[in-house]
Scaffold this motif. Sequence first.
Motif, PDB file in Angstrom:
ATOM      1  N   GLY A   1       0.833  -1.191   0.000  1.00 48.59           N
ATOM      2  CA  GLY A   1       0.000   0.000   0.000  1.00 48.59           C
ATOM      3  C   GLY A   1       0.872   1.246   0.000  1.00 48.59           C
ATOM      4  N   PRO A   2       0.261   2.429   0.121  1.00 47.46           N
ATOM      5  CA  PRO A   2       1.031   3.680   0.109  1.00 47.46           C
ATOM      6  C   PRO A   2       2.076   3.690   1.220  1.00 47.46           C
ATOM      7  N   GLY A   3       3.247   4.194   0.912  1.00 47.95           N
ATOM      8  CA  GLY A   3       4.318   4.236   1.901  1.00 47.95           C
ATOM      9  C   GLY A   3       5.220   5.416   1.663  1.00 47.95           C
ATOM     10  N   GLY A   4       6.255   5.522   2.448  1.00 46.33           N
ATOM     11  CA  GLY A   4       7.206   6.616   2.315  1.00 46.33           C
ATOM     12  C   GLY A   4       8.586   6.163   2.726  1.00 46.33           C
ATOM     13  N   ASP A   5       9.564   7.048   2.604  1.00 45.99           N
ATOM     14  CA  ASP A   5      10.951   6.743   2.936  1.00 45.99           C
ATOM     15  C   ASP A   5      11.466   7.726   3.983  1.00 45.99           C
ATOM     16  N   LEU A   6      12.580   7.360   4.616  1.00 50.34           N
ATOM     17  CA  LEU A   6      13.128   8.192   5.680  1.00 50.34           C
ATOM     18  C   LEU A   6      14.478   8.772   5.266  1.00 50.34           C
ATOM     19  N   PHE A   7      14.913   9.790   6.008  1.00 55.85           N
ATOM     20  CA  PHE A   7      16.213  10.408   5.776  1.00 55.85           C
ATOM     21  C   PHE A   7      16.783  10.891   7.102  1.00 55.85           C
ATOM     22  N   ALA A   8      18.093  11.084   7.117  1.00 52.24           N
ATOM     23  CA  ALA A   8      18.772  11.726   8.240  1.00 52.24           C
ATOM     24  C   ALA A   8      19.848  12.627   7.656  1.00 52.24           C
ATOM     25  N   ALA A   9      20.104  13.746   8.314  1.00 52.48           N
ATOM     26  CA  ALA A   9      21.084  14.707   7.820  1.00 52.48           C
ATOM     27  C   ALA A   9      21.829  15.337   8.993  1.00 52.48           C
ATOM     28  N   ARG A  10      23.068  15.737   8.719  1.00 50.08           N
ATOM     29  CA  ARG A  10      23.862  16.488   9.681  1.00 50.08           C
ATOM     30  C   ARG A  10      24.173  17.851   9.070  1.00 50.08           C
ATOM     31  N   ILE A  11      23.823  18.914   9.790  1.00 51.65           N
ATOM     32  CA  ILE A  11      24.078  20.266   9.308  1.00 51.65           C
ATOM     33  C   ILE A  11      24.743  21.080  10.415  1.00 51.65           C
ATOM     34  N   ASP A  12      25.577  22.038  10.023  1.00 49.45           N
ATOM     35  CA  ASP A  12      26.214  22.887  11.016  1.00 49.45           C
ATOM     36  C   ASP A  12      25.338  24.099  11.317  1.00 49.45           C
ATOM     37  N   ARG A  13      25.824  24.982  12.168  1.00 46.93           N
ATOM     38  CA  ARG A  13      25.027  26.118  12.633  1.00 46.93           C
ATOM     39  C   ARG A  13      24.680  27.088  11.495  1.00 46.93           C
ATOM     40  N   GLU A  14      25.505  27.106  10.448  1.00 50.14           N
ATOM     41  CA  GLU A  14      25.254  27.997   9.310  1.00 50.14           C
ATOM     42  C   GLU A  14      24.357  27.339   8.252  1.00 50.14           C
ATOM     43  N   GLY A  15      23.991  26.085   8.471  1.00 50.52           N
ATOM     44  CA  GLY A  15      23.118  25.402   7.527  1.00 50.52           C
ATOM     45  C   GLY A  15      23.828  24.607   6.466  1.00 50.52           C
ATOM     46  N   ASN A  16      25.137  24.435   6.572  1.00 55.89           N
ATOM     47  CA  ASN A  16      25.872  23.617   5.617  1.00 55.89           C
ATOM     48  C   ASN A  16      25.599  22.133   5.872  1.00 55.89           C
ATOM     49  N   ILE A  17      25.224  21.405   4.819  1.00 56.59           N
ATOM     50  CA  ILE A  17      24.913  19.979   4.960  1.00 56.59           C
ATOM     51  C   ILE A  17      26.209  19.184   4.940  1.00 56.59           C
ATOM     52  N   LYS A  18      26.536  18.530   6.036  1.00 59.27           N
ATOM     53  CA  LYS A  18      27.747  17.712   6.104  1.00 59.27           C
ATOM     54  C   LYS A  18      27.517  16.322   5.522  1.00 59.27           C
ATOM     55  N   TRP A  19      26.332  15.770   5.721  1.00 59.77           N
ATOM     56  CA  TRP A  19      25.969  14.530   5.066  1.00 59.77           C
ATOM     57  C   TRP A  19      24.460  14.349   5.092  1.00 59.77           C
ATOM     58  N   PHE A  20      23.997  13.469   4.194  1.00 57.59           N
ATOM     59  CA  PHE A  20      22.571  13.183   4.048  1.00 57.59           C
ATOM     60  C   PHE A  20      22.442  11.704   3.697  1.00 57.59           C
ATOM     61  N   ILE A  21      21.666  10.939   4.473  1.00 61.79           N
ATOM     62  CA  ILE A  21      21.493   9.515   4.202  1.00 61.79           C
ATOM     63  C   ILE A  21      20.007   9.214   4.039  1.00 61.79           C
ATOM     64  N   SER A  22      19.707   8.059   3.465  1.00 65.99           N
ATOM     65  CA  SER A  22      18.317   7.699   3.219  1.00 65.99           C
ATOM     66  C   SER A  22      18.038   6.266   3.646  1.00 65.99           C
ATOM     67  N   GLY A  23      16.754   5.977   3.838  1.00 63.79           N
ATOM     68  CA  GLY A  23      16.269   4.630   4.095  1.00 63.79           C
ATOM     69  C   GLY A  23      15.052   4.384   3.220  1.00 63.79           C
ATOM     70  N   ARG A  24      15.168   3.473   2.264  1.00 60.51           N
ATOM     71  CA  ARG A  24      14.108   3.257   1.278  1.00 60.51           C
ATOM     72  C   ARG A  24      13.666   1.799   1.269  1.00 60.51           C
ATOM     73  N   GLY A  25      12.405   1.597   0.891  1.00 59.51           N
ATOM     74  CA  GLY A  25      11.874   0.250   0.781  1.00 59.51           C
ATOM     75  C   GLY A  25      10.506   0.276   0.151  1.00 59.51           C
ATOM     76  N   PRO A  26       9.901  -0.891  -0.055  1.00 63.45           N
ATOM     77  CA  PRO A  26       8.603  -0.972  -0.714  1.00 63.45           C
ATOM     78  C   PRO A  26       7.428  -0.578   0.176  1.00 63.45           C
TER      79      PRO A  26
END
Length: 270
Positions: free
Chosen positions: A84-109
């Motif tokens: 049925g309908p679903g979605g995926d997850l993410f996690a990110a690390r950002i510094d105080r100025e908003g710079n993205i240090k990394w971005f990861i995902s979790g995907r599935g059916p």
Amino acid sequence: DLAWRGLRVVLSTAVFLCASCNSGVSKFELLAELHGPEADFIRKVAVDAHDDTYVLGDCDATCTFSTIAGQSRVLEVVQTTIYGPGGDLFAARIDREGNIKWFISGRGPGQEMGQDVVVLDNGTVVLTADFTGTVTLEGSDGGTVDSVGNDSSTTLVAMLSGDGVIERTLTISGVSSPSSLSRLPVGSVLVAGDFRDTITFPESGKGTASLSSRGGSDSYMMEVTPEGEVSWWVQAGGPGSSLTLFAGALSDEQMLFSQFFSVSSDVVSE
């Protein structure tokens, strides 16, 4: 004092930074936000000793995570009809100025939903999620880890390096969902949630352990070591349904556990 130096406030799809809350002037500034056509949520945030922010969330359709630094990452969500309908997850690390240090995902059916995130003193990032069917975590280095669950909700605990590389994962087999995640003074984490029927998990020095609910649903609380194994567990429940509210550490030897239950609840520990 870390919270007062930079209090983070989450409002559904945005993270705000209160940089001057300790001066008596509440000035909130937008740090990051999430955009998409369907239901998008930033579930939890954590802050480390370097004042970096760790964001955990999920999207029901392809969404964009953007920051005040003008940087963004896209989470591509592929809808399937398997569960049925679903979605995926993410996690990110950002510094105080908003710079993205990394971005990861979790995907599935099925549905992948982030639940909680903490940062340990050694820089290890721990997150909890629940998923349906299978989920593939992709770290910042492109490495992937597959986890297999069931047709309902399965608990996932993932440990990442400070650079966003997936180091290990723990899957609690059976129908379960995590609701609370806390740091322990010994360098491990305390994971708590709910389950029904029977769950199975790896226990340190014993192979695997299983718990069976006594009614509609029971609560669990367990220590997960840096090696990704359970060192001890507690089960609480009765003939009715139970709902875990919070679990945390008061000291090295004292834990706090709160639960909503119907009829009665008995606590059993290892």
